[in-house]
Design a protein around this motif. Structure first.
Motif, PDB file in Angstrom:
ATOM      1  N   ILE A 207       0.858  -1.183   0.000  1.00  0.00           N
ATOM      2  CA  ILE A 207       0.000   0.000   0.000  1.00  0.00           C
ATOM      3  C   ILE A 207       0.893   1.231   0.000  1.00  0.00           C
ATOM      4  O   ILE A 207       1.680   1.444   0.925  1.00  0.00           O
ATOM      5  N   PHE A 208       0.786   2.043  -1.044  1.00  0.00           N
ATOM      6  CA  PHE A 208       1.547   3.279  -1.169  1.00  0.00           C
ATOM      7  C   PHE A 208       0.650   4.440  -0.736  1.00  0.00           C
ATOM      8  O   PHE A 208      -0.313   4.780  -1.429  1.00  0.00           O
ATOM      9  N   LEU A 209       0.947   5.042   0.414  1.00  0.00           N
ATOM     10  CA  LEU A 209       0.199   6.190   0.909  1.00  0.00           C
ATOM     11  C   LEU A 209       1.050   7.443   0.778  1.00  0.00           C
ATOM     12  O   LEU A 209       2.235   7.441   1.136  1.00  0.00           O
ATOM     13  N   VAL A 210       0.466   8.524   0.278  1.00  0.00           N
ATOM     14  CA  VAL A 210       1.162   9.799   0.125  1.00  0.00           C
ATOM     15  C   VAL A 210       0.311  10.900   0.743  1.00  0.00           C
ATOM     16  O   VAL A 210      -0.901  10.992   0.474  1.00  0.00           O
ATOM     17  N   ASN A 211       0.938  11.736   1.563  1.00  0.00           N
ATOM     18  CA  ASN A 211       0.264  12.929   2.068  1.00  0.00           C
ATOM     19  C   ASN A 211       0.426  14.035   1.022  1.00  0.00           C
ATOM     20  O   ASN A 211       1.483  14.636   0.891  1.00  0.00           O
ATOM     21  N   ALA A 212      -0.650  14.271   0.269  1.00  0.00           N
ATOM     22  CA  ALA A 212      -0.612  15.275  -0.793  1.00  0.00           C
ATOM     23  C   ALA A 212      -0.999  16.659  -0.293  1.00  0.00           C
ATOM     24  O   ALA A 212      -1.146  17.590  -1.090  1.00  0.00           O
ATOM     25  N   GLY A 213      -1.161  16.820   1.021  1.00  0.00           N
ATOM     26  CA  GLY A 213      -1.536  18.114   1.587  1.00  0.00           C
ATOM     27  C   GLY A 213      -0.331  18.917   2.052  1.00  0.00           C
ATOM     28  O   GLY A 213       0.825  18.511   1.900  1.00  0.00           O
ATOM     29  N   SER A 214      -0.625  20.067   2.656  1.00  0.00           N
ATOM     30  CA  SER A 214       0.426  20.975   3.116  1.00  0.00           C
ATOM     31  C   SER A 214       0.669  20.892   4.622  1.00  0.00           C
ATOM     32  O   SER A 214       1.520  21.606   5.147  1.00  0.00           O
ATOM     33  N   GLN A 215      -0.086  20.028   5.331  1.00  0.00           N
ATOM     34  CA  GLN A 215       0.050  19.869   6.774  1.00  0.00           C
ATOM     35  C   GLN A 215       0.234  18.390   7.112  1.00  0.00           C
ATOM     36  O   GLN A 215      -0.213  17.510   6.363  1.00  0.00           O
ATOM     37  N   PRO A 216       0.904  18.074   8.243  1.00  0.00           N
ATOM     38  CA  PRO A 216       0.985  16.667   8.661  1.00  0.00           C
ATOM     39  C   PRO A 216      -0.411  16.067   8.797  1.00  0.00           C
ATOM     40  O   PRO A 216      -1.375  16.753   9.162  1.00  0.00           O
ATOM     41  N   ALA A 217      -0.526  14.791   8.484  1.00  0.00           N
ATOM     42  CA  ALA A 217      -1.827  14.128   8.523  1.00  0.00           C
ATOM     43  C   ALA A 217      -1.700  12.769   9.190  1.00  0.00           C
ATOM     44  O   ALA A 217      -0.767  12.008   8.904  1.00  0.00           O
ATOM     45  N   GLN A 218      -2.629  12.479  10.076  1.00  0.00           N
ATOM     46  CA  GLN A 218      -2.689  11.172  10.718  1.00  0.00           C
ATOM     47  C   GLN A 218      -3.596  10.259   9.904  1.00  0.00           C
ATOM     48  O   GLN A 218      -4.536  10.709   9.251  1.00  0.00           O
ATOM     49  N   PHE A 219      -3.298   8.952   9.963  1.00  0.00           N
ATOM     50  CA  PHE A 219      -4.129   7.988   9.238  1.00  0.00           C
ATOM     51  C   PHE A 219      -4.303   6.731  10.074  1.00  0.00           C
ATOM     52  O   PHE A 219      -3.485   6.407  10.940  1.00  0.00           O
ATOM     53  N   THR A 220      -5.374   6.004   9.779  1.00  0.00           N
ATOM     54  CA  THR A 220      -5.608   4.683  10.349  1.00  0.00           C
ATOM     55  C   THR A 220      -6.146   3.776   9.254  1.00  0.00           C
ATOM     56  O   THR A 220      -7.074   4.152   8.526  1.00  0.00           O
ATOM     57  N   LEU A 221      -5.536   2.605   9.121  1.00  0.00           N
ATOM     58  CA  LEU A 221      -6.000   1.581   8.193  1.00  0.00           C
ATOM     59  C   LEU A 221      -6.657   0.452   8.976  1.00  0.00           C
ATOM     60  O   LEU A 221      -6.085  -0.040   9.951  1.00  0.00           O
ATOM     61  N   HIS A 222      -7.864   0.058   8.556  1.00  0.00           N
ATOM     62  CA  HIS A 222      -8.548  -1.093   9.128  1.00  0.00           C
ATOM     63  C   HIS A 222      -8.651  -2.156   8.028  1.00  0.00           C
ATOM     64  O   HIS A 222      -9.123  -1.862   6.916  1.00  0.00           O
ATOM     65  N   PHE A 223      -8.249  -3.383   8.338  1.00  0.00           N
ATOM     66  CA  PHE A 223      -8.289  -4.473   7.368  1.00  0.00           C
ATOM     67  C   PHE A 223      -9.461  -5.400   7.691  1.00  0.00           C
ATOM     68  O   PHE A 223      -9.676  -5.763   8.853  1.00  0.00           O
ATOM     69  N   TYR A 224     -10.205  -5.781   6.628  1.00  0.00           N
ATOM     70  CA  TYR A 224     -11.384  -6.624   6.795  1.00  0.00           C
ATOM     71  C   TYR A 224     -11.309  -7.810   5.842  1.00  0.00           C
ATOM     72  O   TYR A 224     -10.882  -7.681   4.684  1.00  0.00           O
ATOM     73  N   GLY A 225     -11.762  -8.970   6.337  1.00  0.00           N
ATOM     74  CA  GLY A 225     -11.853 -10.146   5.496  1.00  0.00           C
ATOM     75  C   GLY A 225     -13.113 -10.140   4.653  1.00  0.00           C
ATOM     76  O   GLY A 225     -13.960  -9.247   4.750  1.00  0.00           O
ATOM     77  N   SER A 226     -13.267 -11.174   3.828  1.00  0.00           N
ATOM     78  CA  SER A 226     -14.441 -11.254   2.950  1.00  0.00           C
ATOM     79  C   SER A 226     -15.739 -11.366   3.735  1.00  0.00           C
ATOM     80  O   SER A 226     -16.809 -11.028   3.223  1.00  0.00           O
ATOM     81  N   ASP A 227     -15.659 -11.824   5.006  1.00  0.00           N
ATOM     82  CA  ASP A 227     -16.858 -11.955   5.828  1.00  0.00           C
ATOM     83  C   ASP A 227     -17.199 -10.672   6.569  1.00  0.00           C
ATOM     84  O   ASP A 227     -18.163 -10.620   7.340  1.00  0.00           O
TER      85      ASP A 227
END
Length: 359
Positions: A207-227
């Motif tokens: 997963i390639f994530l890029v902050n394209a904004g002008s300020q620091p940014a926090q992120f959270t990724l949640h992974f889910y199965g097919s169910d």
């Protein structure tokens, strides 16, 4: 159009050689415009689409690699070029070197001198600056590592600044396989979905994530199965987790990779929440088998799920062509999805189907 901004004639399977193709697409229909692959050398350029209706789609580039199986990459149609682009690059790799080619198109009527600056994965500006001239209606492409050797062994983000609006993408080569990493601009600060990830039996996802904004940014990724339940993925140094959080500086790249371990292939989707303009692409990679090298495909981050989707498909057993559909549902209750099919002219095909996607 060619590199020099002049009309480029291509050998088309339908309509013969030409620099212009005109046609119509029925409501709900599909039109495929194909080149025939002939010629002593590879022609490169770009195309513009003018339409009065809501026509969208993709371009597929196919390389014929001798003893290797064909390798393909899909490019989305770009609706809004920009004077400021952020493009991921990857010049890493040990046993299988990874290289990046950047491609820029100038849709304007005047030549544009674009300035390229670079940041590494830590968000640190690198002491490297370059300029490239993109002719009016013209095209530029170049191997990033060959153009700027100090970038070898690194990955990060290319910032492109231009007096004219440009469209751009990167091609990340991983041995024989290659994948598009589209340029980012005007990224919305909304939740996003990655429809498809895989891991196991040597299959990996990046997963390639890029902050394209002008300020620091926090992120959270949640992974889910097919169910629809949380699924823990093995992310190397990030551990085996179903949730991953972090912070990206402006212009910083974060690459999150599964390690390919497991006795079976786990399929998943991911939900991204962020405090700023974080965008990007996910790449899933199938391992090399026999004479066939690794193959890859890209799964873009989707900003706006929709109630109605149009998905092209192609099924041809004689040519060994097939289509797999992946749907991810970010809602909180199960959804029933009606699937109906239409031929190229828009006429209904049988059968129809109803599938249920868990919350």
């Amino acid at each position: 159009w060619g590199y020099d901004g002049k009309a480029l004639s291509l050998p088309l399977l339908s309509g013969g050689p030409g620099a212009t193709f005109t046609g119509s697409v029925p409501s709900g229909g599909l039109l495929s415009v194909d080149t025939d692959g002939s010629g002593a050398g590879a022609q490169q350029g770009w195309s513009t689409l003018n339409t009065e209706g809501a026509i969208g789609g993709s371009v597929i580039l196919t390389s014929q690699a001798g003893v290797q199986a064909p390798s393909e990459v899909a490019l989305p149609l770009i609706a809004s070029p920009s004077r400021n682009l952020m493009i991921p690059f990857d010049e890493t790799g040990a046993s299988v070197p990874r290289t990046t080619t950047v491609a820029l198109t100038n849709t304007g009527t005047k030549d544009a001198t674009a300035v390229l600056t670079f940041m590494d994965e830590s968000g640190t500006a690198l002491p490297i600056t370059g300029t490239v001239v993109v002719p009016a209606n013209g095209h530029f492409s170049g191997d990033v590592g060959a153009m700027y050797p100090p970038l070898l062994g690194k990955r990060g983000v290319i910032r492109v600044s231009s007096p004219a609006a440009l469209a751009g993408t990167a091609f990340r080569f991983n041995g024989w396989a290659y994948t598009a990493l589209p340029a980012l601009s005007n990224v919305p600060s909304v939740s996003k979905t990655i429809p498809h990830l895989v891991n196991g039996l040597g299959w990996t996802s990046s997963i390639f994530l890029v902050n394209a904004g002008s300020q620091p940014a926090q992120f959270t990724l949640h992974f889910y199965g097919s169910d629809g339940n949380p699924v823990a993925l093995p992310l190397g140094g990030d551990g085996t987790v179903s949730t991953l959080s972090g912070t990206l500086a402006p212009g910083q790249l974060r690459v999150i990779e599964t390690d390919g371990s497991g006795s079976g292939i786990a399929q998943a989707s991911a939900a991204l929440s962020a405090s700023g303009a974080i965008g990007g692409t996910a790449i899933f990679t199938a391992p090399a088998t026999g004479l066939q090298g690794p193959s890859e495909a890209a799964s873009p981050l989707t900003s706006y799920p929709a109630l109605t989707l149009y998905l092209p498909f192609e099924q041809n057993s004689d040519l060994d062509l097939s289509t797999t559909i992946e749907l991810a549902y970010p809602g909180e209750s199960a959804a029933k999805v009606n699937l109906s099919f239409a031929g190229a002219v828009g006429s209904a095909l049988s059968p129809s189907a109803v599938v249920t996607i868990p919350a």
